[in-house]
Scaffold this motif. Structure first.
Motif, mmCIF file in Angstrom:
data_model
loop_
_atom_site.group_PDB
_atom_site.id
_atom_site.type_symbol
_atom_site.label_atom_id
_atom_site.label_comp_id
_atom_site.label_asym_id
_atom_site.label_seq_id
_atom_site.Cartn_x
_atom_site.Cartn_y
_atom_site.Cartn_z
ATOM 1 N N THR A 1 6.104 -5.854 -6.187
ATOM 2 C CA THR A 1 5.781 -4.519 -5.720
ATOM 3 C C THR A 1 4.545 -4.491 -4.847
ATOM 4 O OG1 THR A 1 4.528 -4.134 -7.731
ATOM 5 C CG2 THR A 1 6.826 -3.402 -7.717
ATOM 6 N N THR A 2 3.787 -5.585 -4.835
ATOM 7 C CA THR A 2 2.585 -5.619 -4.006
ATOM 8 C C THR A 2 2.882 -6.351 -2.711
ATOM 9 O OG1 THR A 2 1.815 -7.673 -5.004
ATOM 10 C CG2 THR A 2 1.058 -5.622 -6.001
ATOM 11 N N GLY B 1 6.544 -13.338 10.691
ATOM 12 C CA GLY B 1 5.653 -12.267 10.264
ATOM 13 C C GLY B 1 6.131 -10.886 10.648
ATOM 14 N N ASN B 2 7.284 -10.793 11.323
ATOM 15 C CA ASN B 2 7.850 -9.483 11.626
ATOM 16 C C ASN B 2 8.223 -8.795 10.325
ATOM 17 O OD1 ASN B 2 7.856 -9.796 14.494
ATOM 18 N ND2 ASN B 2 9.631 -11.123 14.286
ATOM 19 N N THR B 3 7.985 -7.491 10.241
ATOM 20 C CA THR B 3 8.291 -6.767 9.013
ATOM 21 C C THR B 3 9.157 -5.556 9.310
ATOM 22 O OG1 THR B 3 6.288 -5.433 9.191
ATOM 23 C CG2 THR B 3 6.141 -7.462 7.885
ATOM 24 N N ALA C 1 -3.779 1.232 10.042
ATOM 25 C CA ALA C 1 -2.357 1.530 10.213
ATOM 26 C C ALA C 1 -1.516 0.266 10.077
ATOM 27 C CB ALA C 1 -2.117 2.178 11.573
ATOM 28 N N ASP C 2 -2.007 -0.849 10.652
ATOM 29 C CA ASP C 2 -1.294 -2.118 10.526
ATOM 30 C C ASP C 2 -1.209 -2.565 9.071
ATOM 31 O OD1 ASP C 2 -0.955 -2.206 13.255
ATOM 32 O OD2 ASP C 2 -2.510 -3.713 13.597
ATOM 33 N N GLN C 3 -2.301 -2.405 8.324
ATOM 34 C CA GLN C 3 -2.309 -2.796 6.921
ATOM 35 C C GLN C 3 -1.364 -1.912 6.104
ATOM 36 O OE1 GLN C 3 -6.517 -2.627 6.133
ATOM 37 N NE2 GLN C 3 -6.797 -4.796 6.602
ATOM 38 N N GLU C 4 -1.325 -0.628 6.427
ATOM 39 C CA GLU C 4 -0.412 0.285 5.727
ATOM 40 C C GLU C 4 1.035 -0.102 6.005
ATOM 41 O OE1 GLU C 4 1.036 2.987 3.237
ATOM 42 O OE2 GLU C 4 -1.094 2.503 3.454
ATOM 43 N N ALA D 1 6.166 -2.672 3.948
ATOM 44 C CA ALA D 1 7.241 -3.579 4.340
ATOM 45 C C ALA D 1 8.049 -4.038 3.138
ATOM 46 C CB ALA D 1 6.656 -4.786 5.068
ATOM 47 N N ARG D 2 9.363 -4.042 3.315
ATOM 48 C CA ARG D 2 10.260 -4.566 2.285
ATOM 49 C C ARG D 2 10.868 -5.891 2.701
ATOM 50 N NH1 ARG D 2 14.568 -0.276 1.042
ATOM 51 N NH2 ARG D 2 15.274 -1.963 -0.288
#
Length: 113
Positions: free
Chosen positions: A79-80, A48-50, A33-36, A41-42
């Motif tokens: 885009t990545t 490191g807050n997103t 879930a964290d990785q997703e 994140a934009r």
């Protein structure tokens, strides 16, 4: 890390997981879930807050934009998803002054401040 210390940490983590009824699958799901969230994140700040740009802006965005920073400053390019910001850490294990009085004296008391 030596093997004995590693085994001690693993045993401690297993005890705490059992205490809170946490299964390894729960940990894997949380990491996924964290990785997703990072992939979605934009915007990202230096800590490191997103934020994905949807819904109400988080406090760090509100504070930064109120201080005059543009939202584009925090935009994640491309885009990545980028790797989270890695903080440089200090390895205190080799500090010759660790645990001594010298390690607890503030620099201003030494005449450096």
């Amino acid at each position: 890390m030596d093997e004995r210390k590693r085994e001690s940490i693993v045993a401690y983590l297993r005890r705490r997981m059992a205490e809170f009824e946490i299964e390894p699958e729960d940990i894997a799901a949380s990491i996924a879930a964290d990785q997703e969230q990072l992939r979605a994140a934009r915007y990202r700040d230096a800590i490191g807050n997103t934020w994905d740009g949807k819904g109400d802006a988080p406090q760090w965005v509100i504070q930064a934009t109120s201080a005059g920073q543009s939202l584009e400053h925090f935009a994640i390019g491309g885009t990545t998803a980028q790797e989270p910001v890695k903080r440089n850490s200090v390895d205190w294990r080799n500090d010759p002054f660790a645990g001594t009085k010298l390690a607890t004296i503030k620099p201003e008391r030494l005449g450096a401040g």
